[in-house]
Design a protein around this motif. Structure first.
Motif, mmCIF file in Angstrom:
data_model
loop_
_atom_site.group_PDB
_atom_site.id
_atom_site.type_symbol
_atom_site.label_atom_id
_atom_site.label_comp_id
_atom_site.label_asym_id
_atom_site.label_seq_id
_atom_site.Cartn_x
_atom_site.Cartn_y
_atom_site.Cartn_z
ATOM 1 N N ASP A 171 -9.703 23.268 14.647
ATOM 2 C CA ASP A 171 -9.041 22.170 15.363
ATOM 3 C C ASP A 171 -7.580 22.073 14.934
ATOM 4 N N PRO A 172 -6.742 23.055 15.340
ATOM 5 C CA PRO A 172 -5.337 23.026 14.924
ATOM 6 C C PRO A 172 -4.596 21.852 15.547
ATOM 7 N N SER A 173 -3.626 21.333 14.831
ATOM 8 C CA SER A 173 -2.841 20.206 15.335
ATOM 9 C C SER A 173 -1.853 20.680 16.392
ATOM 10 N N ARG A 174 -1.356 19.726 17.196
ATOM 11 C CA ARG A 174 -0.357 20.049 18.207
ATOM 12 C C ARG A 174 0.900 20.608 17.559
ATOM 13 N N ALA A 175 1.306 20.047 16.447
ATOM 14 C CA ALA A 175 2.509 20.528 15.765
ATOM 15 C C ALA A 175 2.331 21.968 15.288
ATOM 16 N N ASP A 176 1.135 22.281 14.751
ATOM 17 C CA ASP A 176 0.894 23.636 14.283
ATOM 18 C C ASP A 176 0.850 24.617 15.453
ATOM 19 N N LEU A 177 0.291 24.212 16.582
ATOM 20 C CA LEU A 177 0.273 25.080 17.748
ATOM 21 C C LEU A 177 1.674 25.302 18.305
ATOM 22 N N ASP A 178 2.502 24.270 18.272
ATOM 23 C CA ASP A 178 3.898 24.436 18.703
ATOM 24 C C ASP A 178 4.617 25.429 17.798
ATOM 25 N N SER A 179 4.333 25.339 16.499
ATOM 26 C CA SER A 179 4.926 26.288 15.555
ATOM 27 C C SER A 179 4.455 27.703 15.840
ATOM 28 N N LEU A 180 3.173 27.846 16.158
ATOM 29 C CA LEU A 180 2.637 29.169 16.480
ATOM 30 C C LEU A 180 3.248 29.707 17.771
ATOM 31 N N ARG A 181 3.431 28.840 18.768
ATOM 32 C CA ARG A 181 4.046 29.287 20.022
ATOM 33 C C ARG A 181 5.424 29.890 19.749
ATOM 34 N N HIS A 182 6.211 29.213 18.954
ATOM 35 C CA HIS A 182 7.540 29.722 18.628
ATOM 36 C C HIS A 182 7.443 31.055 17.893
ATOM 37 N N HIS A 183 6.537 31.140 16.933
ATOM 38 C CA HIS A 183 6.364 32.371 16.162
ATOM 39 C C HIS A 183 5.963 33.532 17.063
ATOM 40 N N LEU A 184 5.002 33.310 17.937
ATOM 41 C CA LEU A 184 4.547 34.371 18.829
ATOM 42 C C LEU A 184 5.625 34.774 19.812
ATOM 43 N N ARG A 185 6.303 33.794 20.358
ATOM 44 C CA ARG A 185 7.340 34.070 21.355
ATOM 45 C C ARG A 185 8.439 34.957 20.763
ATOM 46 N N LEU A 226 -13.032 40.680 23.991
ATOM 47 C CA LEU A 226 -13.404 39.974 22.773
ATOM 48 C C LEU A 226 -14.385 38.850 23.096
ATOM 49 N N ARG A 227 -15.010 38.317 22.077
ATOM 50 C CA ARG A 227 -15.939 37.209 22.266
ATOM 51 C C ARG A 227 -15.224 35.998 22.848
ATOM 52 N N ARG A 228 -15.929 35.235 23.689
ATOM 53 C CA ARG A 228 -15.354 34.043 24.308
ATOM 54 C C ARG A 228 -14.880 33.043 23.253
ATOM 55 N N SER A 229 -15.566 33.003 22.117
ATOM 56 C CA SER A 229 -15.168 32.076 21.058
ATOM 57 C C SER A 229 -13.774 32.393 20.542
ATOM 58 N N ARG A 230 -13.326 33.626 20.767
ATOM 59 C CA ARG A 230 -11.967 34.020 20.359
ATOM 60 C C ARG A 230 -10.971 33.763 21.488
ATOM 61 N N THR A 231 -11.243 34.316 22.652
ATOM 62 C CA THR A 231 -10.252 34.226 23.725
ATOM 63 C C THR A 231 -10.092 32.806 24.259
ATOM 64 N N TYR A 232 -11.144 31.982 24.182
ATOM 65 C CA TYR A 232 -11.037 30.616 24.694
ATOM 66 C C TYR A 232 -10.759 29.595 23.603
ATOM 67 N N SER A 233 -10.471 30.063 22.411
ATOM 68 C CA SER A 233 -10.056 29.160 21.337
ATOM 69 C C SER A 233 -8.618 28.709 21.584
ATOM 70 N N PRO A 234 -8.160 27.611 20.958
ATOM 71 C CA PRO A 234 -6.758 27.195 21.124
ATOM 72 C C PRO A 234 -5.772 28.304 20.768
ATOM 73 N N VAL A 235 -6.042 29.049 19.710
ATOM 74 C CA VAL A 235 -5.138 30.129 19.320
ATOM 75 C C VAL A 235 -5.184 31.258 20.354
ATOM 76 N N GLY A 236 -6.382 31.628 20.807
ATOM 77 C CA GLY A 236 -6.503 32.688 21.802
ATOM 78 C C GLY A 236 -5.806 32.347 23.101
ATOM 79 N N GLN A 237 -5.994 31.137 23.587
ATOM 80 C CA GLN A 237 -5.342 30.732 24.834
ATOM 81 C C GLN A 237 -3.829 30.688 24.700
#
Length: 486
Positions: A171-185, A226-237
């Motif tokens: 259950d990653p936080s919105r702030a952590d996901l925003d940080s990940l978006r920037h990192h991935l981008r 990959l397994r749905r648990s991976r691709t449909y996770s917040p990080v996978g999406q």
């Protein structure tokens, strides 16, 4: 939240403008509708493109930490040679004349590990050869059949994705996901920049319009298998969303708001596209956006292919399939891997293929569509594929007088796998397969080659001489193969 990045950022040290890099938006009304992409350090305005004395100013397409993407759209004649000018340099275009086109097909432009640190001359040796090929006889189009970049390591360096896909936060936080978006981008950016910065690639991409079809490594290894648990996770999406955004930018010179007309789905739920040239139709279904462990394509992708099969198009239809449509009986190998615990980690690689047991129905459906396309009296169909890091070809009889040819060219920069893998596939090919009763698939030798699968880096050349199409492979060690009439 960011951990130290696994590569030195090229974007932070860029001091000049990279470009132009051409893509073909569409071909209609006697015009090639082109998009020229440029990458500039932040704050630098890209000079206009000059067409017949008139200036066309680029516009900003996207911003990153250190660089800005610019795009200029313009038109040039479709059926005759032409030029455009940028910063005093004149770039020639061959156009797409009926009965005289020359097309290059490439795939697998990178490697899974350490691609950013490879020696440029070694990495781009086949690109240099492609440039020489173009200088000798110009190409009209450059088709990219998948894995334009290898983004497998883009998830490294961030706490949320460091262990992708083996371990994910619940259950990653919105702030952590925003940080990940920037990192991935920024990470995807570096991988695309490493391609564009190569002088060999730049030399061809400024003079030959590209058309691209993505595959799994443009997202991550095995995306959709990959397994749905991976691709449909917040990080996978989030990983898919960023990969898609950057693929639209760098592979198609656009974003969601201004898709080229060649895309079949204006909402871009899938990225399949079609181009109609004189005597030639190009079809590139998207085998990744809607993929699941049980389906190769979703409703949108199948509708695109059914519409194409129901719309006769005289001449040649080239269908790009990022994974080979005609192949050996991989279900045998798949069953063995599932039974051997140490080999089960490769299950996703085999599930990626049309020949997987999980996709038998989809495979048969696509083959029936190929047969339907070829039912038109003056229509021929050929499949272009990559993905396997080997060169090969295959045939399937469609009728008494028509054959579905598949031409596989892979990879342009990915180093060839061991010869043992080519021999295993060769042995499987001897078993044969007939997913459609009465239409056996045969893996054939490339002219001049002793084995069905050639483990050398390679690209494909397609030539049309007054309506007669032929194919040849440029092989790193063997040189150019004899022409194969198709």
């Amino acid at each position: 939240m960011d951990i130290s990045a696994p590569f030195a950022p090229l974007s932070a040290t860029l001091s000049t403008v990279l470009g132009p890099f051409l893509s073909l938006d569409d071909l209609r009304d006697g015009q090639m509708h082109l998009a020229a992409l440029f990458v500039a350090p932040n704050g630098i305005v890209v000079s206009p493109v000059v067409i017949d004395g008139f200036e066309v100013a680029p516009e900003i397409l996207a911003d990153f930490d250190h660089v800005t993407l610019w795009r200029c759209r313009f038109r040039r004649p479709a059926t005759q040679p032409s030029t455009y000018r940028w910063e005093g340099q004149i770039f020639g275009l061959a156009g797409c004349p009926e009965g005289a086109m020359r097309i290059a097909y490439v795939s697998c432009n990178g490697e899974e590990h350490g691609d950013l640190s490879r020696d440029g001359a070694e990495r781009n040796a086949m690109w240099a050869r492609l440039v020489d090929d173009h200088d000798a006889a110009p190409f009209s189009l450059l088709l990219h059949g998948g894995d334009q970049v290898y983004a497998d390591e883009v998830t490294l360096g961030h706490e949320l994705s460091e262990d992708w896909p083996d371990s994910l936060p619940r259950d990653p936080s919105r702030a952590d996901l925003d940080s990940l978006r920037h990192h991935l981008r920024e990470g995807f950016l570096e991988r695309y920049l490493s391609i564009l910065a190569g002088p060999e690639y730049a030399a061809i991409a400024a003079r030959v319009p590209s058309l691209m079809q993505w595959d799994d490594h443009d997202i991550c290894d095995g995306w959709g298998s990959l397994r749905r648990s991976r691709t449909y996770s917040p990080v996978g999406q989030l990983l898919f969303q960023v990969a898609r955004e950057v693929a639209l930018l760098f592979q198609h010179g656009c974003n969601d708001d201004d898709l080229p007309r060649r895309f079949a789905d204006k909402k871009a739920l899938h990225l399949g596209w079609q181009i109609d040239a004189p005597g030639l139709r190009l079809l590139a279904p998207d085998l990744r956006s809607e993929r699941s462990r049980r389906e190769v394509m979703g409703d949108g992708g199948w509708q695109m292919m059914q519409d194409a099969a129901g719309a006769p198009s005289g001449g040649r239809t080239l269908v790009m399939s990022s994974v080979p449509l005609l192949g050996p009986r991989l279900s045998v190998l798949e069953a063995l891997m599932v039974a051997i615990p140490s080999m089960q980690k490769y299950e996703d690689d085999l599930r990626d293929q049309w020949q997987s047991r999980a996709h038998r129905g989809s495979w048969q459906r696509m083959l029936r569509l190929m047969r339907q396309i070829a039912e038109v009296e003056d229509q021929e169909v050929t499949v272009l594929s990559g993905e396997i890091h080997l060169a090969t070809r295959a045939e399937m009889a469609l009728s008494d007088d028509k054959t579905l040819h598949q031409l596989v060219a892979s990879g342009i920069s990915h180093r060839a796998p061991p010869g043992a893998w080519a021999r295993i596939l060769d042995a499987l090919a001897r078993l044969g397969d007939s997913p459609l009763p009465g239409h056996p698939i045969r893996i054939r030798h490339i002219p001049g080659q002793p084995r069905r699968y050639v483990n050398q880096r390679n690209y494909l050349v397609l030539e049309n001489d007054a309506g007669a199409w032929s194919a040849s492979w440029a092989l790193e060690d063997s040189g150019r193969s004899p022409e194969l009439p198709i």
